[in-house]
Design a protein around this motif. Sequence first.
Motif, PDB file in Angstrom:
ATOM      1  N   SER A   1       8.585  -7.750 -39.031  1.00  0.00           N
ATOM      2  CA  SER A   1       8.184  -9.093 -38.598  1.00  0.00           C
ATOM      3  C   SER A   1       7.968 -10.021 -39.796  1.00  0.00           C
ATOM      4  O   SER A   1       8.075 -11.240 -39.664  1.00  0.00           O
ATOM      5  CB  SER A   1       6.936  -9.044 -37.724  1.00  0.00           C
ATOM      6  N   ILE A   2       7.714  -9.456 -40.968  1.00  0.00           N
ATOM      7  CA  ILE A   2       7.557 -10.251 -42.194  1.00  0.00           C
ATOM      8  C   ILE A   2       8.817 -11.069 -42.467  1.00  0.00           C
ATOM      9  O   ILE A   2       8.753 -12.193 -42.950  1.00  0.00           O
ATOM     10  CB  ILE A   2       7.236  -9.330 -43.402  1.00  0.00           C
ATOM     11  N   LEU A   3       9.956 -10.508 -42.118  1.00  0.00           N
ATOM     12  CA  LEU A   3      11.232 -11.181 -42.383  1.00  0.00           C
ATOM     13  C   LEU A   3      11.497 -12.337 -41.427  1.00  0.00           C
ATOM     14  O   LEU A   3      12.226 -13.263 -41.776  1.00  0.00           O
ATOM     15  CB  LEU A   3      12.385 -10.182 -42.270  1.00  0.00           C
ATOM     16  N   PHE A   4      10.928 -12.277 -40.240  1.00  0.00           N
ATOM     17  CA  PHE A   4      11.294 -13.238 -39.206  1.00  0.00           C
ATOM     18  C   PHE A   4      10.221 -14.262 -38.878  1.00  0.00           C
ATOM     19  O   PHE A   4      10.515 -15.263 -38.247  1.00  0.00           O
ATOM     20  CB  PHE A   4      11.696 -12.486 -37.928  1.00  0.00           C
ATOM     21  N   ARG A   5       9.014 -14.029 -39.312  1.00  0.00           N
ATOM     22  CA  ARG A   5       7.940 -14.987 -39.054  1.00  0.00           C
ATOM     23  C   ARG A   5       7.900 -16.025 -40.171  1.00  0.00           C
ATOM     24  O   ARG A   5       8.055 -15.681 -41.342  1.00  0.00           O
ATOM     25  CB  ARG A   5       6.589 -14.275 -38.956  1.00  0.00           C
TER      26      ARG A   5
ATOM     27  N   TRP B   1       2.458  -7.101 -38.422  1.00  0.00           N
ATOM     28  CA  TRP B   1       1.546  -6.829 -37.312  1.00  0.00           C
ATOM     29  C   TRP B   1       0.146  -6.504 -37.812  1.00  0.00           C
ATOM     30  O   TRP B   1      -0.840  -6.910 -37.215  1.00  0.00           O
ATOM     31  CB  TRP B   1       2.068  -5.687 -36.459  1.00  0.00           C
ATOM     32  N   HIS B   2       0.048  -5.749 -38.930  1.00  0.00           N
ATOM     33  CA  HIS B   2      -1.279  -5.391 -39.422  1.00  0.00           C
ATOM     34  C   HIS B   2      -2.054  -6.625 -39.889  1.00  0.00           C
ATOM     35  O   HIS B   2      -3.278  -6.660 -39.815  1.00  0.00           O
ATOM     36  CB  HIS B   2      -1.244  -4.297 -40.500  1.00  0.00           C
ATOM     37  N   ASP B   3      -1.349  -7.659 -40.353  1.00  0.00           N
ATOM     38  CA  ASP B   3      -2.015  -8.922 -40.701  1.00  0.00           C
ATOM     39  C   ASP B   3      -2.528  -9.609 -39.441  1.00  0.00           C
ATOM     40  O   ASP B   3      -3.641 -10.135 -39.415  1.00  0.00           O
ATOM     41  CB  ASP B   3      -1.052  -9.870 -41.428  1.00  0.00           C
ATOM     42  N   LEU B   4      -1.715  -9.609 -38.408  1.00  0.00           N
ATOM     43  CA  LEU B   4      -2.111 -10.252 -37.152  1.00  0.00           C
ATOM     44  C   LEU B   4      -3.271  -9.517 -36.499  1.00  0.00           C
ATOM     45  O   LEU B   4      -4.233 -10.140 -36.024  1.00  0.00           O
ATOM     46  CB  LEU B   4      -0.911 -10.319 -36.197  1.00  0.00           C
ATOM     47  N   ILE B   5      -3.216  -8.179 -36.483  1.00  0.00           N
ATOM     48  CA  ILE B   5      -4.274  -7.374 -35.872  1.00  0.00           C
ATOM     49  C   ILE B   5      -5.601  -7.599 -36.581  1.00  0.00           C
ATOM     50  O   ILE B   5      -6.645  -7.761 -35.944  1.00  0.00           O
ATOM     51  CB  ILE B   5      -3.900  -5.873 -35.896  1.00  0.00           C
TER      52      ILE B   5
END
Length: 159
Positions: A114-118, A124-128
């Motif tokens: 997700s780092i590549l596309f956000r 996810w661990h940043d979002l969580i």
Amino acid sequence: MLKPPSLLPDAKSAQRLKAGLIDLFLFSIVYSAVKTTSHAILSIDPGTFFHFIVSILYFAVPQHLTGQTIGKRLFDLKVISDNSDERIGIIRSILRETFAKYISSLFLLLGYLSILFREDHRAWHDLICKTRVVSLTQEQEETSFLQMLLTSAGAVSVI
């Protein structure tokens, strides 16, 4: 009272990947040394418990104290709370580096990809855990996805 969001730029995917590879390499050396030493001295296989402890000591503690692991320090990156410039607490740091990163690694590493596309390059661990990885240098090189893959392939071949 919440502080305003950071004015520091979000870390780019390539910087996060390079820092992560360096940390993975160094962690592997530290963990192998601990595992070998404990097996030689205690005649036991340290297993998952030692992996958990070494993960906390290598990743979570420095991240709590300074916001940086060795890899992040080399690339001028820092983990901060997503609503301020402050470093994160020890409990959130431990949860980020253990449980939340485990979730990121599930499903073919989609949480890391997700780092590549956000736009904000958050995993996810940043979002969580409500964290951001920011660059401490205002100017960052723009790196293409292809350059990032070639750089990572070179780093992996060295490891």
